[in-house]
Scaffold this active site. Sequence first.
Site, PDB file in Angstrom:
ATOM      1  N   GLU A 164      45.051  56.411  57.779  1.00 50.69           N
ATOM      2  CA  GLU A 164      45.086  55.542  56.603  1.00 50.69           C
ATOM      3  C   GLU A 164      45.752  54.193  56.899  1.00 50.69           C
ATOM      4  OE1 GLU A 164      45.804  57.610  52.741  1.00 50.69           O
ATOM      5  OE2 GLU A 164      46.283  59.309  54.025  1.00 50.69           O
ATOM      6  N   SER A 179      43.501  60.340  50.701  1.00 55.57           N
ATOM      7  CA  SER A 179      42.330  59.474  50.572  1.00 55.57           C
ATOM      8  C   SER A 179      41.015  60.212  50.778  1.00 55.57           C
ATOM      9  CB  SER A 179      42.418  58.298  51.554  1.00 55.57           C
ATOM     10  OG  SER A 179      43.531  57.499  51.266  1.00 55.57           O
ATOM     11  N   TYR A 224      38.041  52.810  48.531  1.00 61.99           N
ATOM     12  CA  TYR A 224      38.574  51.553  49.064  1.00 61.99           C
ATOM     13  C   TYR A 224      37.542  50.456  49.285  1.00 61.99           C
ATOM     14  CZ  TYR A 224      42.611  54.493  49.638  1.00 61.99           C
ATOM     15  OH  TYR A 224      43.641  55.351  49.397  1.00 61.99           O
ATOM     16  N   ARG A 228      51.172  59.601  41.876  1.00 61.52           N
ATOM     17  CA  ARG A 228      49.880  59.688  41.179  1.00 61.52           C
ATOM     18  C   ARG A 228      49.405  61.132  41.218  1.00 61.52           C
ATOM     19  NH1 ARG A 228      46.330  57.605  44.592  1.00 61.52           N
ATOM     20  NH2 ARG A 228      45.369  59.644  44.905  1.00 61.52           N
ATOM     21  N   ASP A 288      46.318  63.681  40.541  1.00 60.76           N
ATOM     22  CA  ASP A 288      44.864  63.717  40.413  1.00 60.76           C
ATOM     23  C   ASP A 288      44.433  64.997  39.718  1.00 60.76           C
ATOM     24  OD1 ASP A 288      44.795  61.324  41.779  1.00 60.76           O
ATOM     25  OD2 ASP A 288      44.399  62.243  43.719  1.00 60.76           O
ATOM     26  N   GLU A 308      46.052  67.512  43.113  1.00 55.75           N
ATOM     27  CA  GLU A 308      47.103  67.169  44.075  1.00 55.75           C
ATOM     28  C   GLU A 308      47.924  66.004  43.556  1.00 55.75           C
ATOM     29  OE1 GLU A 308      44.957  64.440  47.328  1.00 55.75           O
ATOM     30  OE2 GLU A 308      43.910  66.327  46.984  1.00 55.75           O
ATOM     31  N   ASN A 329      50.070  62.428  44.920  1.00 53.55           N
ATOM     32  CA  ASN A 329      50.274  61.448  45.986  1.00 53.55           C
ATOM     33  C   ASN A 329      51.592  60.724  45.746  1.00 53.55           C
ATOM     34  OD1 ASN A 329      50.161  58.950  47.503  1.00 53.55           O
ATOM     35  ND2 ASN A 329      47.995  59.349  47.826  1.00 53.55           N
ATOM     36  N   GLY A 333      48.332  54.139  46.587  1.00 54.75           N
ATOM     37  CA  GLY A 333      47.863  52.857  47.096  1.00 54.75           C
ATOM     38  C   GLY A 333      48.105  51.718  46.121  1.00 54.75           C
TER      39      GLY A 333
END
Length: 324
Positions: A17, A153, A231, A270, A272, A286, A288, A292
């Site tokens: 990443e 990601s 992205y 974050r 999800d 999950e 994070n 990002g």
Amino acid sequence: MSEAKKVAVLKGGDSLERAVSLRSGARVQTALRQLGHEVTAIDVGPELVAQLLAAEPDAAFVALHGSDGEDGTVQGLLEAIGVPYTGSAPGACMRCTDKALAKYLMREAGIPTPDFSAFKESAIKDLGVSAALPRLEQTIGFPMVVKPASQGSALGVKFARSHEELPGAIVGALYYDRKVVIERYVRGRDLAVSVLDSQTPGGEMRSPPIPLPVVEAIPREEDFYNYESRYEIGMTTFVCPAELPEGVTARAHELALATYKLLGCHGVARVDLMLDEDSGELTVLETNVVPGLTETSLLPLAADAAEIWLDLLVQRILDSAFTR
């Protein structure tokens, strides 16, 4: 604004990443400079400790995605040399980055997460896991999602729609990690809730974290929200606040906050989720711990919807370095 600080922005590194981390770090640097902070940009590598000791920063802003930045490695190192840092502590990073561990913890705590099993590469090679696959197929059912346990990601995520596809999906995921999670596929809407600590440095009482507006990611071409969809500008339609049935937004916020608390997150994270198109139920996929901050990332989009512009968002994340 807050008092000007010397801030080391940690970005880059050598994970898969890296490119995303460099983009996040660049935006953070720009925002910090506009806020009046003195910024030292560090592309993380073998000289990291020497660079930090030379820079003598007041804090490190962790914009380092991938293994070292999200699994607690860098956070533990920063604690060892006495540099305050943004985001979650090593233990929370480890719990979130290991998707299998996080899902076991969620299941034990009663937070809904799709049915799953997790196996190490050594168990697959040495303990005859292949003999258990028929039972797994019955209990989880097709299609299945096979993912590396510790990649972000959507890197290495594979679909298995049949018995014939499952071994190849496992092998593909093992290319990215030595442990895989085999998970029930939830067909539905891909949602994300970013959570932001609301405490500011010097506050006498710790305020509860707040959930930001729900973001829905709608990939334009792929079956799921993959790396390119995340992205590459134009690959995904983002809706924020997501247009959801009555009660779903509140439930998404409730689950995100419960997950954030369970896993011990700090500063920002974050969560999800998936909204099942058949049952209407939400499940947590999950969490994070270093979301990002690129032009297509979900955290800044949610913050914008809450009228927390990028500069203010970056400042609030920086503040978390001093409220641990």
